[in-house]
Design a protein around this motif. Structure first.
Motif, PDB file in Angstrom:
ATOM      1  N   PRO A  58      -6.329 -29.438  11.539  1.00 54.53           N
ATOM      2  CA  PRO A  58      -6.521 -28.512  10.349  1.00 54.53           C
ATOM      3  C   PRO A  58      -5.329 -27.066  10.731  1.00 54.53           C
ATOM      4  O   PRO A  58      -5.107 -26.640  11.893  1.00 54.53           O
ATOM      5  CB  PRO A  58      -7.719 -27.795  10.350  1.00 54.53           C
ATOM      6  N   SER A 112      -5.076 -21.968   7.676  1.00 56.46           N
ATOM      7  CA  SER A 112      -5.773 -21.360   6.342  1.00 56.46           C
ATOM      8  C   SER A 112      -6.669 -22.149   6.062  1.00 56.46           C
ATOM      9  O   SER A 112      -7.662 -21.843   5.092  1.00 56.46           O
ATOM     10  CB  SER A 112      -4.655 -21.483   5.338  1.00 56.46           C
ATOM     11  N   GLU A 113      -7.115 -23.387   6.694  1.00 66.24           N
ATOM     12  CA  GLU A 113      -8.282 -24.096   6.293  1.00 66.24           C
ATOM     13  C   GLU A 113      -9.604 -24.030   7.167  1.00 66.24           C
ATOM     14  O   GLU A 113     -10.655 -24.331   6.635  1.00 66.24           O
ATOM     15  CB  GLU A 113      -7.693 -25.746   6.834  1.00 66.24           C
ATOM     16  N   HIS A 142     -13.111 -23.370   5.791  1.00 64.66           N
ATOM     17  CA  HIS A 142     -13.188 -23.794   4.253  1.00 64.66           C
ATOM     18  C   HIS A 142     -13.549 -25.324   4.521  1.00 64.66           C
ATOM     19  O   HIS A 142     -13.790 -26.189   3.497  1.00 64.66           O
ATOM     20  CB  HIS A 142     -12.234 -23.539   3.427  1.00 64.66           C
ATOM     21  N   LEU A 143     -13.247 -25.990   5.764  1.00 70.04           N
ATOM     22  CA  LEU A 143     -13.487 -27.482   5.838  1.00 70.04           C
ATOM     23  C   LEU A 143     -14.888 -27.727   5.912  1.00 70.04           C
ATOM     24  O   LEU A 143     -15.625 -27.144   6.622  1.00 70.04           O
ATOM     25  CB  LEU A 143     -12.676 -27.810   7.101  1.00 70.04           C
TER      26      LEU A 143
END
Length: 36
Positions: free
Chosen positions: A6, A9-10, A13-14
């Motif tokens: 990842p 920015s991930e 949110h993952l």
């Protein structure tokens, strides 16, 4: 299996699937029999 690194920015949110519990279920197996 697929590997994903990842980017910044991930994070947060993952969705990650984690193993939380392993259940062993005992199921009775019946057999028909004749009384002698």
């Amino acid at each position: 299996m697929e590997l994903h690194f990842p980017n910044g920015s991930e994070y947060g949110h993952l969705k990650v699937r984690r193993l939380t519990e392993i259940r062993t279920v005992t199921i009775p197996i019946w057999a028909d029999d004749v009384l002698h």
